[in-house]
Motif scaffolding. Structure first.
Motif, PDB file in Angstrom:
ATOM      1  N   ARG A  76       1.255  -1.652  -0.015  1.00 33.01           N
ATOM      2  CA  ARG A  76      -0.233  -0.015   0.093  1.00 33.01           C
ATOM      3  C   ARG A  76       1.076   1.396   0.059  1.00 33.01           C
ATOM      4  NH1 ARG A  76      -1.489  -3.655   3.111  1.00 33.01           N
ATOM      5  NH2 ARG A  76      -3.543  -4.800   2.960  1.00 33.01           N
ATOM      6  N   GLU A  77       1.903   1.083   0.734  1.00 31.49           N
ATOM      7  CA  GLU A  77       2.853   2.610   1.170  1.00 31.49           C
ATOM      8  C   GLU A  77       3.760   2.770  -0.808  1.00 31.49           C
ATOM      9  OE1 GLU A  77       5.034   2.337   4.277  1.00 31.49           O
ATOM     10  OE2 GLU A  77       3.766   1.808   5.689  1.00 31.49           O
ATOM     11  N   TRP A  78       3.824   1.350  -1.038  1.00 30.68           N
ATOM     12  CA  TRP A  78       4.504   1.096  -2.536  1.00 30.68           C
ATOM     13  C   TRP A  78       3.951   1.423  -3.231  1.00 30.68           C
ATOM     14  CZ3 TRP A  78       2.934  -1.879  -6.086  1.00 30.68           C
ATOM     15  CH2 TRP A  78       3.313  -1.856  -7.576  1.00 30.68           C
ATOM     16  N   ALA A  79       2.638   1.260  -3.700  1.00 25.78           N
ATOM     17  CA  ALA A  79       1.858   1.598  -4.874  1.00 25.78           C
ATOM     18  C   ALA A  79       1.152   3.720  -4.199  1.00 25.78           C
ATOM     19  CB  ALA A  79       0.516   1.111  -4.566  1.00 25.78           C
ATOM     20  N   MET A  80       0.793   4.523  -3.022  1.00 24.19           N
ATOM     21  CA  MET A  80       1.425   5.710  -2.870  1.00 24.19           C
ATOM     22  C   MET A  80       3.017   6.410  -3.308  1.00 24.19           C
ATOM     23  SD  MET A  80      -1.377   5.323   0.486  1.00 24.19           S
ATOM     24  CE  MET A  80      -1.593   7.368   0.486  1.00 24.19           C
ATOM     25  N   ALA A  81       3.557   6.049  -2.649  1.00 24.40           N
ATOM     26  CA  ALA A  81       4.653   6.456  -2.503  1.00 24.40           C
ATOM     27  C   ALA A  81       5.205   6.738  -4.190  1.00 24.40           C
ATOM     28  CB  ALA A  81       5.705   5.271  -2.370  1.00 24.40           C
ATOM     29  N   CYS A  82       4.906   5.210  -5.642  1.00 26.07           N
ATOM     30  CA  CYS A  82       5.085   5.287  -6.837  1.00 26.07           C
ATOM     31  C   CYS A  82       4.183   6.642  -7.608  1.00 26.07           C
ATOM     32  CB  CYS A  82       5.249   4.333  -7.241  1.00 26.07           C
ATOM     33  SG  CYS A  82       6.109   2.831  -6.963  1.00 26.07           S
ATOM     34  N   SER A  83       3.068   6.811  -7.119  1.00 24.80           N
ATOM     35  CA  SER A  83       1.545   7.859  -8.380  1.00 24.80           C
ATOM     36  C   SER A  83       2.583   9.153  -7.309  1.00 24.80           C
ATOM     37  CB  SER A  83      -0.020   7.163  -7.510  1.00 24.80           C
ATOM     38  OG  SER A  83       0.081   6.441  -7.330  1.00 24.80           O
ATOM     39  N   GLN A  84       2.890   9.130  -5.770  1.00 24.39           N
ATOM     40  CA  GLN A  84       3.571  10.403  -5.925  1.00 24.39           C
ATOM     41  C   GLN A  84       4.734  11.155  -7.006  1.00 24.39           C
ATOM     42  OE1 GLN A  84       3.268   9.363  -1.538  1.00 24.39           O
ATOM     43  NE2 GLN A  84       3.002  11.522  -0.342  1.00 24.39           N
ATOM     44  N   ALA A  85       5.695   9.927  -7.006  1.00 24.22           N
ATOM     45  CA  ALA A  85       6.738   9.559  -7.625  1.00 24.22           C
ATOM     46  C   ALA A  85       6.826  10.405  -9.299  1.00 24.22           C
ATOM     47  CB  ALA A  85       7.682   8.622  -7.738  1.00 24.22           C
ATOM     48  N   LEU A  86       5.549   9.706  -9.577  1.00 26.90           N
ATOM     49  CA  LEU A  86       4.749  10.417 -11.263  1.00 26.90           C
ATOM     50  C   LEU A  86       4.530  11.824 -10.974  1.00 26.90           C
ATOM     51  CD1 LEU A  86       3.710   9.454 -14.113  1.00 26.90           C
ATOM     52  CD2 LEU A  86       1.879   8.942 -12.923  1.00 26.90           C
ATOM     53  N   ARG A  87       4.147  12.160 -10.002  1.00 24.63           N
ATOM     54  CA  ARG A  87       3.526  13.166  -9.943  1.00 24.63           C
ATOM     55  C   ARG A  87       4.234  13.821  -9.807  1.00 24.63           C
ATOM     56  NH1 ARG A  87       2.009  15.915  -5.131  1.00 24.63           N
ATOM     57  NH2 ARG A  87       0.798  18.284  -5.993  1.00 24.63           N
ATOM     58  N   LYS A  88       5.936  14.105  -9.074  1.00 23.63           N
ATOM     59  CA  LYS A  88       6.867  14.841  -8.996  1.00 23.63           C
ATOM     60  C   LYS A  88       7.040  15.385 -10.433  1.00 23.63           C
ATOM     61  CE  LYS A  88      11.086  15.127  -7.036  1.00 23.63           C
ATOM     62  NZ  LYS A  88      11.617  14.159  -5.648  1.00 23.63           N
ATOM     63  N   THR A  89       6.976  14.028 -11.433  1.00 19.66           N
ATOM     64  CA  THR A  89       8.344  13.751 -12.867  1.00 19.66           C
ATOM     65  C   THR A  89       7.099  15.059 -13.261  1.00 19.66           C
ATOM     66  OG1 THR A  89       8.562  11.787 -12.286  1.00 19.66           O
ATOM     67  CG2 THR A  89       9.032  13.134 -14.618  1.00 19.66           C
ATOM     68  N   LEU A  90       6.081  14.618 -13.699  1.00 22.26           N
ATOM     69  CA  LEU A  90       4.998  15.496 -14.132  1.00 22.26           C
ATOM     70  C   LEU A  90       5.268  16.847 -13.822  1.00 22.26           C
ATOM     71  CD1 LEU A  90       1.845  12.831 -14.026  1.00 22.26           C
ATOM     72  CD2 LEU A  90       4.025  13.444 -16.134  1.00 22.26           C
ATOM     73  N   LEU A  91       5.691  17.417 -12.437  1.00 19.37           N
ATOM     74  CA  LEU A  91       5.193  18.738 -12.215  1.00 19.37           C
ATOM     75  C   LEU A  91       6.213  19.656 -12.898  1.00 19.37           C
ATOM     76  CD1 LEU A  91       3.489  18.354  -8.980  1.00 19.37           C
ATOM     77  CD2 LEU A  91       2.113  19.803 -11.065  1.00 19.37           C
ATOM     78  N   ARG A  92       7.849  18.349 -13.133  1.00 21.45           N
ATOM     79  CA  ARG A  92       8.548  19.356 -13.965  1.00 21.45           C
ATOM     80  C   ARG A  92       8.222  20.489 -14.443  1.00 21.45           C
ATOM     81  NH1 ARG A  92      11.494  14.456 -13.075  1.00 21.45           N
ATOM     82  NH2 ARG A  92      13.136  14.311 -10.287  1.00 21.45           N
ATOM     83  N   TYR A  93       7.633  19.967 -15.493  1.00 23.57           N
ATOM     84  CA  TYR A  93       7.130  20.230 -17.056  1.00 23.57           C
ATOM     85  C   TYR A  93       5.883  21.403 -16.723  1.00 23.57           C
ATOM     86  CZ  TYR A  93      11.253  17.217 -17.847  1.00 23.57           C
ATOM     87  OH  TYR A  93      11.952  16.504 -17.240  1.00 23.57           O
TER      88      TYR A  93
END
Length: 217
Positions: A76-93
């Motif tokens: 559960r923590e892994w799934a949420m952390a991966c989604s947060q990593a994707l958001r972080k990457t998208l927000l760079r652009y």
């Protein structure tokens, strides 16, 4: 400097961050590189082809962000952390999520992280279909959230005055629509917390799905 795909991508991301998706044209890209348009077409047949390659680069960056999370013991923590990593990457652009959405990944090696994610959930007891549904829900929520989030900004860190809370409060009739008026503060502030809360809703649903499947056996 010799023209290659990486240099073109680098300049394309520069233009994206400066002018957004509408401003990213092959003509403008050629001018930025000080070449004629046919030189771009040698590497990318059209704008969509370029966007596919840009999205692939963003996916690669997101995977690099989330690779260190694979050791997390709790799914559960892994799934949420991966989604947060994707958001972080998208927000760079600028308009990163909009650019990323619906594009075609050009690097077949990027099926490796998909395989790893599906394997992680199937090891936990999800069927393949349940894993696909769960990861798809997390992915779609993340992309949709960031598209809406970035729509309230002219550029990263530059709020769009159309979504100014004070202006919204003046526009919404508090007598007729008291909840809609009060919701503005929830919708346009504390986005990090709201994103995580939405993820928790999805993960809770997945936990229920897994528990139900276990009880059925």
């Amino acid at each position: 400097m010799a023209l290659d795909r990486q240099l073109i991508l680098h300049r394309a991301f520069d233009i994206l961050n400066e002018s957004g998706l509408e401003g990213l044209t092959l003509r403008r890209l050629a001018a930025r590189l000080n070449v004629k348009a046919p030189a771009i077409y040698w590497h990318f047949k059209d704008k969509q082809d370029l966007l596919d390659e840009m999205a692939t680069q963003v996916f690669r960056e997101s995977y690099q962000e989330s690779a260190a999370l694979e050791a997390m013991p709790e799914w559960r923590e892994w799934a949420m952390a991966c989604s947060q990593a994707l958001r972080k990457t998208l927000l760079r652009y600028r308009e990163g999520a909009k650019m990323f959405s619906g594009t075609y990944l050009t690097d077949a090696e990027l099926y490796a992280p998909m395989e790893a994610n599906l394997r992680r959930l199937t090891r936990e007891g999800f069927t393949l279909r349940q894993a696909v549904v769960g990861l798809g829900a997390l992915y779609s929520y993340t992309i949709g959230f960031v598209i809406e989030e970035q729509a309230t900004q002219l550029a990263p860190g530059e709020p769009n005055p159309k979504y100014n809370l004070a202006a919204r409060e003046q526009r919404v009739n508090k007598v007729l629509y008291p909840l809609a008026a009060a919701a503005g503060a929830e919708m346009f502030t504390n986005l990090d917390a709201r994103f995580v809360e939405g993820l928790a809703v999805i993960v809770t649903g997945l936990s229920t799905m897994l528990a139900s499947a276990g009880a059925a056996h």
